[in-house]
Write a protein that holds these residues in place. Structure first.
Motif, PDB file in Angstrom:
ATOM      1  N   SER A 163       0.810  -1.226   0.000  1.00  0.00           N
ATOM      2  CA  SER A 163       0.000   0.000   0.000  1.00  0.00           C
ATOM      3  C   SER A 163       0.842   1.274   0.000  1.00  0.00           C
ATOM      4  N   PHE A 164       2.145   1.159   0.260  1.00  0.00           N
ATOM      5  CA  PHE A 164       3.044   2.318   0.289  1.00  0.00           C
ATOM      6  C   PHE A 164       4.377   1.866  -0.305  1.00  0.00           C
ATOM      7  N   TYR A 165       4.657   2.282  -1.544  1.00  0.00           N
ATOM      8  CA  TYR A 165       5.842   1.772  -2.227  1.00  0.00           C
ATOM      9  C   TYR A 165       6.317   2.770  -3.281  1.00  0.00           C
TER      10      TYR A 165
ATOM     11  N   VAL B 298      10.886  -0.377  -6.354  1.00  0.00           N
ATOM     12  CA  VAL B 298      12.195  -0.229  -5.714  1.00  0.00           C
ATOM     13  C   VAL B 298      12.052  -0.675  -4.257  1.00  0.00           C
ATOM     14  N   PRO B 299      12.704  -1.763  -3.851  1.00  0.00           N
ATOM     15  CA  PRO B 299      12.531  -2.253  -2.472  1.00  0.00           C
ATOM     16  C   PRO B 299      12.964  -1.218  -1.442  1.00  0.00           C
ATOM     17  N   GLY B 300      12.264  -1.194  -0.324  1.00  0.00           N
ATOM     18  CA  GLY B 300      12.595  -0.278   0.765  1.00  0.00           C
ATOM     19  C   GLY B 300      12.091  -0.814   2.086  1.00  0.00           C
ATOM     20  N   THR B 301      12.393  -0.094   3.156  1.00  0.00           N
ATOM     21  CA  THR B 301      11.985  -0.481   4.508  1.00  0.00           C
ATOM     22  C   THR B 301      11.023   0.562   5.059  1.00  0.00           C
ATOM     23  N   ILE B 302       9.887   0.109   5.597  1.00  0.00           N
ATOM     24  CA  ILE B 302       8.888   1.019   6.155  1.00  0.00           C
ATOM     25  C   ILE B 302       9.133   1.188   7.648  1.00  0.00           C
ATOM     26  N   ASP B 303       9.235   2.443   8.090  1.00  0.00           N
ATOM     27  CA  ASP B 303       9.376   2.769   9.508  1.00  0.00           C
ATOM     28  C   ASP B 303       8.149   3.552   9.957  1.00  0.00           C
TER      29      ASP B 303
ATOM     30  N   ALA C 129       2.804   9.360  11.473  1.00  0.00           N
ATOM     31  CA  ALA C 129       3.801   9.509  10.415  1.00  0.00           C
ATOM     32  C   ALA C 129       4.368   8.153  10.017  1.00  0.00           C
ATOM     33  N   VAL C 130       4.811   8.061   8.752  1.00  0.00           N
ATOM     34  CA  VAL C 130       5.419   6.845   8.235  1.00  0.00           C
ATOM     35  C   VAL C 130       6.552   7.253   7.304  1.00  0.00           C
ATOM     36  N   ARG C 131       7.580   6.402   7.214  1.00  0.00           N
ATOM     37  CA  ARG C 131       8.738   6.741   6.391  1.00  0.00           C
ATOM     38  C   ARG C 131       9.224   5.502   5.654  1.00  0.00           C
ATOM     39  N   LEU C 132       9.662   5.706   4.402  1.00  0.00           N
ATOM     40  CA  LEU C 132      10.199   4.630   3.576  1.00  0.00           C
ATOM     41  C   LEU C 132      11.685   4.899   3.371  1.00  0.00           C
ATOM     42  N   THR C 133      12.536   3.961   3.805  1.00  0.00           N
ATOM     43  CA  THR C 133      13.985   4.158   3.764  1.00  0.00           C
ATOM     44  C   THR C 133      14.670   2.967   3.101  1.00  0.00           C
ATOM     45  N   SER C 134      16.010   3.006   3.101  1.00  0.00           N
ATOM     46  CA  SER C 134      16.867   1.902   2.633  1.00  0.00           C
ATOM     47  C   SER C 134      16.618   1.545   1.176  1.00  0.00           C
ATOM     48  N   MET C 135      16.268   2.541   0.363  1.00  0.00           N
ATOM     49  CA  MET C 135      16.078   2.299  -1.065  1.00  0.00           C
ATOM     50  C   MET C 135      17.364   2.614  -1.826  1.00  0.00           C
ATOM     51  N   THR C 136      17.674   1.797  -2.821  1.00  0.00           N
ATOM     52  CA  THR C 136      18.814   2.064  -3.686  1.00  0.00           C
ATOM     53  C   THR C 136      18.338   2.912  -4.860  1.00  0.00           C
ATOM     54  N   ARG C 137      18.782   4.180  -4.903  1.00  0.00           N
ATOM     55  CA  ARG C 137      18.372   5.089  -5.972  1.00  0.00           C
ATOM     56  C   ARG C 137      19.601   5.655  -6.675  1.00  0.00           C
ATOM     57  N   THR C 138      19.426   6.050  -7.900  1.00  0.00           N
ATOM     58  CA  THR C 138      20.528   6.581  -8.698  1.00  0.00           C
ATOM     59  C   THR C 138      20.286   8.059  -8.992  1.00  0.00           C
ATOM     60  N   PRO C 139      21.344   8.815  -9.254  1.00  0.00           N
ATOM     61  CA  PRO C 139      21.183  10.245  -9.549  1.00  0.00           C
ATOM     62  C   PRO C 139      20.411  10.481 -10.845  1.00  0.00           C
ATOM     63  N   TYR C 140      19.781  11.631 -10.921  1.00  0.00           N
ATOM     64  CA  TYR C 140      19.091  12.106 -12.124  1.00  0.00           C
ATOM     65  C   TYR C 140      18.076  11.081 -12.645  1.00  0.00           C
ATOM     66  N   THR C 141      17.314  10.527 -11.723  1.00  0.00           N
ATOM     67  CA  THR C 141      16.313   9.509 -12.065  1.00  0.00           C
ATOM     68  C   THR C 141      14.962   9.910 -11.480  1.00  0.00           C
TER      69      THR C 141
END
Length: 375
Positions: free
Chosen positions: A205-207, A215-220, A226-238
């Motif tokens: 429900s939140f991705y 893009v896989p991530g971790t929900i905190d 409040a909710v936060r999505l972290t630990s995602m591998t992202r690249t510049p200028y995308t």
């Protein structure tokens, strides 16, 4: 004459046993009973061979009666969700928990519900057939008719709680990054704040997605809705898009306003240097085994780990070994070609040749730490 007969019996070595009661003591915690008795489902020891239908449990065995040790919702609790269920934890195993002995009502009118009892946790659960009404007081009644396996009855208990007042569907009150943001740092977490507490937050429900999919991530989760999505591998200028679906609801089942929602943002240049977040052996460790492998965990995906950038040396002389990098754990590992020398100081060196995927080095020079071997 009776005395003589008794003496004769004793002289002959005979033993006269009193007849055994068909019903014995309660079974032990492991289900064991005295000799000639077997434990039955009611927790009592029965004489082996006694009829299965025989009931000989007394009306109490002298033990304290069972008690209620925990309830949910709590006594006089307010703002209880309309999809809540009632749970009761007993102090010991009990019998008789059903819809007639565990009841829910509002203003004296019974509420249709299903009652379950979990013997492994001495837990009774009452699940209403339909959601509860908002801003309503409900009464819970437990007993009479519930007792432990020795027929010690529980003292009937009653308490009440009140359901939540619906404030309307939840809304997004703040988020980072904002919609259509550009130049976003690739390490920036995605944060959402809602107007009230919500349920249903999950990877479904939140991705976040990019051109290649999710893009896989971790929900905190955080206080204040409040909710936060972290630990995602992202690249510049995308360009990335984060999604919120109608599965996100408040405690009364109202879905998020406008859902399903999608917000886009574009990353900028990566200017954040990676760091070392764990190392083995740790700095200044001693009595290290001679067959140890050196491992270094980084804060983000890395490139450039090799025998020339992750070095083990003794007194200034590099030790021959093999270097591997494991992208799934972001760990570089150096395995010496031969066992280390006992009671010897070694130094680990990490050079600027190890960088993140955009070229930021882990150090501008060389990171060095030492350890000492044992025997």
């Amino acid at each position: 004459m009776r005395l003589a007969l008794a003496c004769a019996v004793i002289l002959l070595g005979c033993e006269i046993e009193a007849p055994k009661s068909a019903c014995g003591v309660r079974c032990s915690a492991s289900g064991e009973c005295p000799e000639d008795y077997a434990c039955r489902l009611d927790g009592r020891c029965y004489l082996i061979g006694a009829p299965a239908e025989q009931s000989c449990v007394p009306a109490g065995d002298g033990d304290p009666p069972p008690r209620i040790v925990n309830v949910r919702p709590g006594r006089d609790e307010i703002a209880v969700a309309t999809n809540a269920f009632v749970s009761v934890v007993f102090s010991e195993g009990v019998a008789g928990v059903d819809a007639t002995t565990m009841r829910l009502a509002s203003s004296g009118i019974p509420v249709s519900a299903t009652v379950h009892y979990d013997t492994s946790g001495s837990l009774g659960t009452l699940v209403p057939s339909t959601p509860l009404r908002e801003s309503t007081v409900y009464e819970v009644s437990v007993g009479p008719g519930i007792s432990d396996y020795a027929n010690n009855p529980i003292e009937p208990v009653q308490w009440s709680f009140m359901t939540v007042t619906d404030l309307g569907p939840p809304e997004i009150t703040a988020m980072t990054p904002v919609d259509d943001a550009v130049g976003v740092d690739i390490t920036t977490p995605i944060s959402i704040r809602f107007s009230e507490a919500v349920e249903g937050i999950s990877p479904a429900s939140f991705y976040v997605t990019d051109a290649n999919g999710v893009v896989p991530g971790t929900i905190d989760f955080f206080p204040q809705n409040a909710v936060r999505l972290t630990s995602m591998t992202r690249t510049p200028y995308t360009t990335y898009t984060f999604h919120l679906t109608r599965a996100i609801v408040d405690s009364t089942g109202n879905p998020l306003v406008g859902a399903p929602l999608a917000f886009k943002f574009t990353t900028g240049a990566d200017t954040v240097a990676p760091t070392i977040i764990a190392q083995t052996p740790a700095p200044n460790d001693s009595n290290i085994p001679l067959s140890i492998s050196i491992s270094v965990r980084f804060s983000e995906p890395m490139i450039g780990a090799s025998a020339s950038t992750l070095i083990l040396d003794r007194a200034g002389t590099a030790i021959s070994g093999t270097v591997e990098y494991f992208p799934e754990t972001r760990v570089a590992r150096l395995t010496p070609s031969a066992p280390l020398m006992p009671h010897t100081a070694y130094a680990v060196k990490v050079t600027s040749g190890i960088t993140d995927t955009t070229g930021n080095p882990v150090t501008s020079g060389t990171i060095v730490w030492a350890f000492t071997t044992g025997t």
